[in-house]
Design a protein around this motif. Structure first.
Motif, PDB file in Angstrom:
ATOM      1  N   ASP A 349      -3.057  19.208  23.304  1.00 51.61           N
ATOM      2  CA  ASP A 349      -3.838  20.283  23.914  1.00 51.61           C
ATOM      3  C   ASP A 349      -4.371  21.270  22.883  1.00 51.61           C
ATOM      4  O   ASP A 349      -5.092  22.201  23.228  1.00 51.61           O
ATOM      5  N   GLU A 350      -3.983  21.070  21.628  1.00 49.62           N
ATOM      6  CA  GLU A 350      -4.462  21.918  20.539  1.00 49.62           C
ATOM      7  C   GLU A 350      -4.818  21.040  19.347  1.00 49.62           C
ATOM      8  O   GLU A 350      -4.308  19.937  19.207  1.00 49.62           O
ATOM      9  N   GLN A 351      -5.677  21.569  18.491  1.00 50.64           N
ATOM     10  CA  GLN A 351      -5.989  20.838  17.268  1.00 50.64           C
ATOM     11  C   GLN A 351      -6.332  21.799  16.137  1.00 50.64           C
ATOM     12  O   GLN A 351      -6.882  22.880  16.364  1.00 50.64           O
ATOM     13  N   PHE A 352      -5.967  21.390  14.925  1.00 54.51           N
ATOM     14  CA  PHE A 352      -6.350  22.145  13.737  1.00 54.51           C
ATOM     15  C   PHE A 352      -7.819  21.853  13.420  1.00 54.51           C
ATOM     16  O   PHE A 352      -8.218  20.691  13.333  1.00 54.51           O
ATOM     17  N   VAL A 353      -8.585  22.919  13.232  1.00 48.73           N
ATOM     18  CA  VAL A 353     -10.007  22.773  12.906  1.00 48.73           C
ATOM     19  C   VAL A 353     -10.303  23.612  11.660  1.00 48.73           C
ATOM     20  O   VAL A 353     -10.377  24.845  11.722  1.00 48.73           O
ATOM     21  N   PRO A 354     -10.446  22.992  10.490  1.00 48.75           N
ATOM     22  CA  PRO A 354     -10.748  23.755   9.267  1.00 48.75           C
ATOM     23  C   PRO A 354     -12.169  24.304   9.287  1.00 48.75           C
ATOM     24  O   PRO A 354     -13.105  23.633   9.731  1.00 48.75           O
ATOM     25  N   LEU A 355     -12.314  25.534   8.800  1.00 49.02           N
ATOM     26  CA  LEU A 355     -13.614  26.199   8.780  1.00 49.02           C
ATOM     27  C   LEU A 355     -14.150  26.409   7.367  1.00 49.02           C
ATOM     28  O   LEU A 355     -15.357  26.370   7.155  1.00 49.02           O
ATOM     29  N   ALA A 356     -13.254  26.666   6.421  1.00 46.43           N
ATOM     30  CA  ALA A 356     -13.710  26.929   5.052  1.00 46.43           C
ATOM     31  C   ALA A 356     -12.583  26.712   4.060  1.00 46.43           C
ATOM     32  O   ALA A 356     -11.401  26.865   4.388  1.00 46.43           O
ATOM     33  N   SER A 357     -12.982  26.355   2.856  1.00 45.16           N
ATOM     34  CA  SER A 357     -12.059  26.248   1.730  1.00 45.16           C
ATOM     35  C   SER A 357     -12.462  27.275   0.682  1.00 45.16           C
ATOM     36  O   SER A 357     -13.645  27.414   0.362  1.00 45.16           O
ATOM     37  N   ILE A 358     -11.486  27.985   0.163  1.00 40.94           N
ATOM     38  CA  ILE A 358     -11.703  28.886  -0.962  1.00 40.94           C
ATOM     39  C   ILE A 358     -10.871  28.334  -2.116  1.00 40.94           C
ATOM     40  O   ILE A 358      -9.661  28.144  -1.984  1.00 40.94           O
ATOM     41  N   VAL A 359     -11.539  28.033  -3.225  1.00 40.86           N
ATOM     42  CA  VAL A 359     -10.884  27.337  -4.332  1.00 40.86           C
ATOM     43  C   VAL A 359     -10.985  28.182  -5.595  1.00 40.86           C
ATOM     44  O   VAL A 359     -12.071  28.618  -5.982  1.00 40.86           O
ATOM     45  N   ALA A 360      -9.834  28.390  -6.236  1.00 37.24           N
ATOM     46  CA  ALA A 360      -9.795  29.182  -7.458  1.00 37.24           C
ATOM     47  C   ALA A 360     -10.103  28.330  -8.671  1.00 37.24           C
ATOM     48  O   ALA A 360      -9.616  27.204  -8.790  1.00 37.24           O
ATOM     49  N   ASP A 361     -10.907  28.878  -9.562  1.00 39.12           N
ATOM     50  CA  ASP A 361     -11.070  28.316 -10.896  1.00 39.12           C
ATOM     51  C   ASP A 361     -10.533  29.376 -11.848  1.00 39.12           C
ATOM     52  O   ASP A 361     -11.261  30.263 -12.306  1.00 39.12           O
ATOM     53  N   THR A 362      -9.224  29.299 -12.105  1.00 42.86           N
ATOM     54  CA  THR A 362      -8.592  30.357 -12.896  1.00 42.86           C
ATOM     55  C   THR A 362      -9.043  30.324 -14.351  1.00 42.86           C
ATOM     56  O   THR A 362      -9.005  31.345 -15.039  1.00 42.86           O
ATOM     57  N   GLY A 363      -9.493  29.157 -14.814  1.00 41.90           N
ATOM     58  CA  GLY A 363      -9.995  29.073 -16.189  1.00 41.90           C
ATOM     59  C   GLY A 363     -11.255  29.903 -16.377  1.00 41.90           C
ATOM     60  O   GLY A 363     -11.456  30.516 -17.425  1.00 41.90           O
TER      61      GLY A 363
END
Length: 384
Positions: A349-363
């Motif tokens: 009755d529920e589902q995970f729905v991804p909306l956005a990814s935030i990705v670090a480039d620490t270098g």
């Protein structure tokens, strides 16, 4: 000056927080953050946020002849900030994979196959001459931040007449590096008992809830003694869903006995992404909702558990001081049909729905923001 402030973000425990990011790091979390920022993203108490999802078993070497995919298609475009390729390459083709991985927005890591040829053929461990320990060690030394583990596939179709010998060799090779060892279990021989009794703390059994005869339960549907002992020694259980390696019934029986996977992973590649039954890491995670897992247990299995088990530093935790790898997602209330690898269908009755990814480039001290298809539909707005 912050690089990004995320306002009014829901955590998995339903608490709401602001998050400030600078130089690729989370620098502050509070109920309200006021300050100058280059960009602001307001989630309006509506969308969830967690540490970036880590898929600890994928196949994303795009030039593999057997199991291949593009890291960003299974990664940032699906809400996953880091993907771990589980043995697609060996020592002779890891250079090519590394070069391709550097072009991805998603963080890419590798479990190096003990066979130098990787998955150039299905039976990569049928010839023991393909296990070249000196060449393997050279690859580990060359890519210490890329190769984070060792992979050995222990199925009859892979090892041929060699039985348990490739695993014995893998354990010898592991001693020098100390890296986590991931063991694919599938059709026998060798028998699962024989495999499990060789494993030590930190080793990873992937496909842990497969429905094959060589599964973790015996013919009387009782947990094998070898698996019980392995778990007690600190052996890790990983889902590794894939096209043939996840059974609702086995997972349900395990839950009844208090046996839970440490990590939830997809074993995704182009075929099972496009045609199922995997589709995405989010879809695999949703299957554990209908099995009655708590939301927190599921999220922990793709964030802090994965980062800790795989020794991925500064990731997997939503807290100041950690890399700004984040996943923004919804938990949508609507009925969805879910298919396991045995053909069984269940409803959630529920589902995970991804909306956005935030990705670090620490270098480079910066972050990248990638909206998923569903995120674009939700019109997430990032103001300057």
């Amino acid at each position: 000056m912050y690089d990004l402030i995320i306002k009014n973000a829901k955590q998995i425990d339903e608490s709401v927080t602001d998050i400030a990011i600078a130089n690729g790091k989370i620098v502050a979390m509070a109920s309200s953050i006021i300050g100058q920022s280059k960009r602001v993203l307001d989630l309006k108490n509506k969308h969830y946020i967690s540490a970036g999802w880590i898929d600890s078993h994928t196949h994303c070497f795009a030039r593999s002849p057997l199991y291949h995919d593009e890291p960003d298609l299974i990664g940032v475009k699906a809400g996953v900030t880091a993907v771990v390729d589980a043995g697609s390459v060996g020592a002779i083709n890891v250079d090519e994979f590394y070069q391709l991985a550097q072009q991805a927005s998603t963080h890419v890591y590798s479990f190096l196959n003990i066979s130098k040829i990787g998955l150039l053929r299905q039976s990569e461990l049928a010839d023991m001459q393909d296990i070249d320990a000196p060449l393997f060690d050279e690859a580990l030394a060359k890519y210490p931040n890329f190769i984070i583990g060792i992979k050995v596939r222990m199925s009859g179709s892979v090892v041929g007449r060699n039985g348990i010998l490739p695993l014995v060799k893998a354990k010898e090779m592991q001693k020098k590096s100390g890296l986590p060892l991931m063991i694919h279990v599938g059709n026998n021989p060798p028998e699962l008992d024989e495999i499990a009794d060789l494993l030590t703390k930190g080793d990873i059994i992937t496909h842990c809830f497969n429905g094959k005869p060589n599964q973790i339960f015996d013919k009387q549907n009782q947990l094998r003694g070898s698996i019980k002992r392995a778990i007690e020694r600190g052996v890790i259980l990983d889902i590794g869903h894939g096209g043939e390696s996840f059974s609702f019934s086995v997972a349900e029986r395990a839950k009844c006995l208090g046996i839970y996977p440490n990590t939830i992973s997809s074993d995704i590649y182009s075929k099972n992404r496009l045609h199922g039954p995997v589709f995405s890491l989010a879809n695999v995670m949703t299957k554990f909702i209908c099995l009655g897992y708590s939301r927190k247990r599921i999220i922990d299995s793709v964030t802090q558990n994965a980062a800790q088990i795989l020794h991925i530093r500064n990731k997997g935790v939503l807290s100041a001081g950690y890399d700004a790898d984040l996943t923004i997602f919804d938990i949508k209330r609507q009925t969805i049909s879910l298919l396991d690898s045995e053909g069984e269908v269940r409803q959630s009755d529920e589902q995970f729905v991804p909306l956005a990814s935030i990705v670090a480039d620490t270098g480079k001290h910066l972050i990248r923001i990638e909206l998923t298809e569903e995120g674009s539909k939700n019109e997430l707005r990032i103001s300057n």
